[in-house]
Scaffold this motif. Sequence first.
Motif, PDB file in Angstrom:
ATOM      1  N   SER A 256      97.877  47.012  13.406  1.00 45.56           N
ATOM      2  CA  SER A 256      97.123  48.253  13.571  1.00 45.56           C
ATOM      3  C   SER A 256      95.642  47.974  13.762  1.00 45.56           C
TER       4      SER A 256
ATOM      5  N   ASP B 245      94.875  44.720   6.545  1.00 45.14           N
ATOM      6  CA  ASP B 245      96.138  44.120   6.122  1.00 45.14           C
ATOM      7  C   ASP B 245      96.853  43.410   7.276  1.00 45.14           C
ATOM      8  N   SER B 246      97.020  44.122   8.376  1.00 43.25           N
ATOM      9  CA  SER B 246      97.778  43.490   9.460  1.00 43.25           C
ATOM     10  C   SER B 246      96.966  42.404  10.154  1.00 43.25           C
TER      11      SER B 246
ATOM     12  N   GLU C  37      99.064  55.755  18.649  1.00 44.94           N
ATOM     13  CA  GLU C  37      99.493  57.120  18.307  1.00 44.94           C
ATOM     14  C   GLU C  37      98.757  58.168  19.139  1.00 44.94           C
TER      15      GLU C  37
ATOM     16  N   GLY D 162     103.448  43.966  13.015  1.00 48.53           N
ATOM     17  CA  GLY D 162     102.971  45.336  13.243  1.00 48.53           C
ATOM     18  C   GLY D 162     101.452  45.320  13.094  1.00 48.53           C
TER      19      GLY D 162
ATOM     20  N   VAL E 193     101.258  50.208  17.886  1.00 46.21           N
ATOM     21  CA  VAL E 193     101.639  51.556  18.298  1.00 46.21           C
ATOM     22  C   VAL E 193     100.354  52.349  18.496  1.00 46.21           C
TER      23      VAL E 193
HETATM   24  N1  LIG Z   1      99.719  51.824  14.765  1.00 47.65           N
HETATM   25  C1  LIG Z   1     100.348  50.795  14.248  1.00 47.65           C
HETATM   26  N2  LIG Z   1     100.833  49.831  15.043  1.00 47.65           N
HETATM   27  C2  LIG Z   1     101.497  48.771  14.536  1.00 47.65           C
HETATM   28  N3  LIG Z   1     101.708  48.582  13.228  1.00 47.65           N
HETATM   29  C3  LIG Z   1     101.246  49.514  12.385  1.00 47.65           C
HETATM   30  C4  LIG Z   1     100.549  50.659  12.834  1.00 47.65           C
HETATM   31  N4  LIG Z   1     100.197  51.397  11.764  1.00 47.65           N
HETATM   32  C5  LIG Z   1     100.658  50.746  10.683  1.00 47.65           C
HETATM   33  N5  LIG Z   1     101.288  49.611  11.033  1.00 47.65           N
HETATM   34  C6  LIG Z   1     101.910  48.600  10.161  1.00 47.65           C
HETATM   35  O1  LIG Z   1     102.225  49.191   8.913  1.00 47.65           O
HETATM   36  C7  LIG Z   1     101.452  48.568   7.867  1.00 47.65           C
HETATM   37  C8  LIG Z   1     101.032  49.590   6.821  1.00 47.65           C
HETATM   38  O2  LIG Z   1     100.382  50.637   7.465  1.00 47.65           O
HETATM   39  P1  LIG Z   1      99.322  51.582   6.767  1.00 47.65           P
HETATM   40  O3  LIG Z   1      99.201  52.790   7.589  1.00 47.65           O
HETATM   41  O4  LIG Z   1      99.642  51.674   5.320  1.00 47.65           O
HETATM   42  O5  LIG Z   1      98.002  50.804   7.046  1.00 47.65           O
HETATM   43  P2  LIG Z   1      96.957  50.045   6.156  1.00 47.65           P
HETATM   44  O6  LIG Z   1      97.373  49.935   4.719  1.00 47.65           O
HETATM   45  O7  LIG Z   1      95.635  50.587   6.474  1.00 47.65           O
HETATM   46  O8  LIG Z   1      97.178  48.615   6.833  1.00 47.65           O
HETATM   47  P3  LIG Z   1      96.250  47.963   7.889  1.00 47.65           P
HETATM   48  O9  LIG Z   1      95.073  47.535   7.061  1.00 47.65           O
HETATM   49  O10 LIG Z   1      97.006  46.832   8.481  1.00 47.65           O
HETATM   50  O11 LIG Z   1      95.935  49.065   8.886  1.00 47.65           O
HETATM   51  C9  LIG Z   1     100.280  47.910   8.579  1.00 47.65           C
HETATM   52  O12 LIG Z   1      99.763  46.829   7.847  1.00 47.65           O
HETATM   53  C10 LIG Z   1     100.918  47.480   9.868  1.00 47.65           C
HETATM   54  O13 LIG Z   1     101.639  46.267   9.726  1.00 47.65           O
END
Ligand SMILES: Nc1ncnc2c1ncn2[C@@H]1O[C@H](COP(=O)(O)OP(=O)(O)OP(=O)(O)O)[C@@H](O)[C@H]1O
Length: 312
Positions: free
Chosen positions: A69, A73-74, A101, A67, A99
Amino acid sequence: MEDNDGKQKKAGGRLCSICTQRKAALKRPKTLEQICRECFFDVFEEEIHKVIIDNQLFKSGERIAIGASGGKDSTVLAYVLSELNRRHNYGLDLFLLSVDEGITGYRDDSLETVKRNEVQYGLPLKVVSYKDLYGWTMDEIVKMIGLKNNCTFCGVFRRQALDRGAALLKVDKVATGHNADDIAETVLLNILRGDIARLGRCTSIITGEDGPIPRCKPFKYTYEKEIVMYAYFKKLDYFSTECIYSPNAYRGFAREFIKDLERIRPRAILDIIKSGEDFRISTTTKMPEQGTCERCGYISSQVCYIFSCLHI
Ligand SMILES: Nc1ncnc2c1ncn2[C@@H]1O[C@H](COP(=O)(O)OP(=O)(O)OP(=O)(O)O)[C@@H](O)[C@H]1O
């Protein structure tokens, strides 16, 4: 040298407490050990490898969607998983799944980062959008319903969009970048809200095994500060802006509280996760039933309500 808040300090000539050869370059947030960059990369990656192996997160030959974003993290997850897959011969087919949004000034920019990651890490990217799936962007939804509850709507849509994207990619599992801080925060929030059902499942490293596509969290025990340090030292390309629609005050307080505890005692994050795991739920506690959307068949008790709110 980096301190826990990411500020630069002088190394002071101390030797790395792991290799005892090179100069220490940072204080490890999780253990406060003074270590060199190379040993930090090693312990960071190998701890994640151990979590993957101990919890049997993947099987050889599986197709895994990360996933993606574009956030720290991702991005680190995509980088580390492709490294470990090569180094330890996991035999996985990795994909990036994003995704969109439909949030102008946030997701459009972060998706550009993911498109660069696709090239940098050689991982095929699939993007699914709310507009294509539901006919609405988050910008349009917020215009209609305002900022109240918009995160709930977005969360439900994203969960389902990830499932749909994963089905299109024909993957066996989705890996997300949820880290130890995120999980500790969720444990605390579920206690504060008295949400026993969610408290029971929020610490699971694999979820949705009874649903269409299971999810897993390889960073369950990985500290956010270490992810930021790793991304910084490896010079990874990621997008660091917060969502423009997420002023979630309650979660924000939980986050700050955990950061304060971490400052006093770094183990606090792991201990909160452990407490969440060890809670025993009384058999007399009434659990909410997880519904299936009548329109699309996907698990979600809120989707019908949301669609009816939007007059779809
Ligand atoms: N738009 C997206 N598309 C794909 N995966 C997503 C998306 N938003 C969140 N995720 C997945 O859900 C996890 C947790 O999302 P969260 O919204 O808490 O983001 P975050 O802690 O800021 O993480 P990141 O630093 O990866 O954005 C992300 O690390 C990612 O793997």
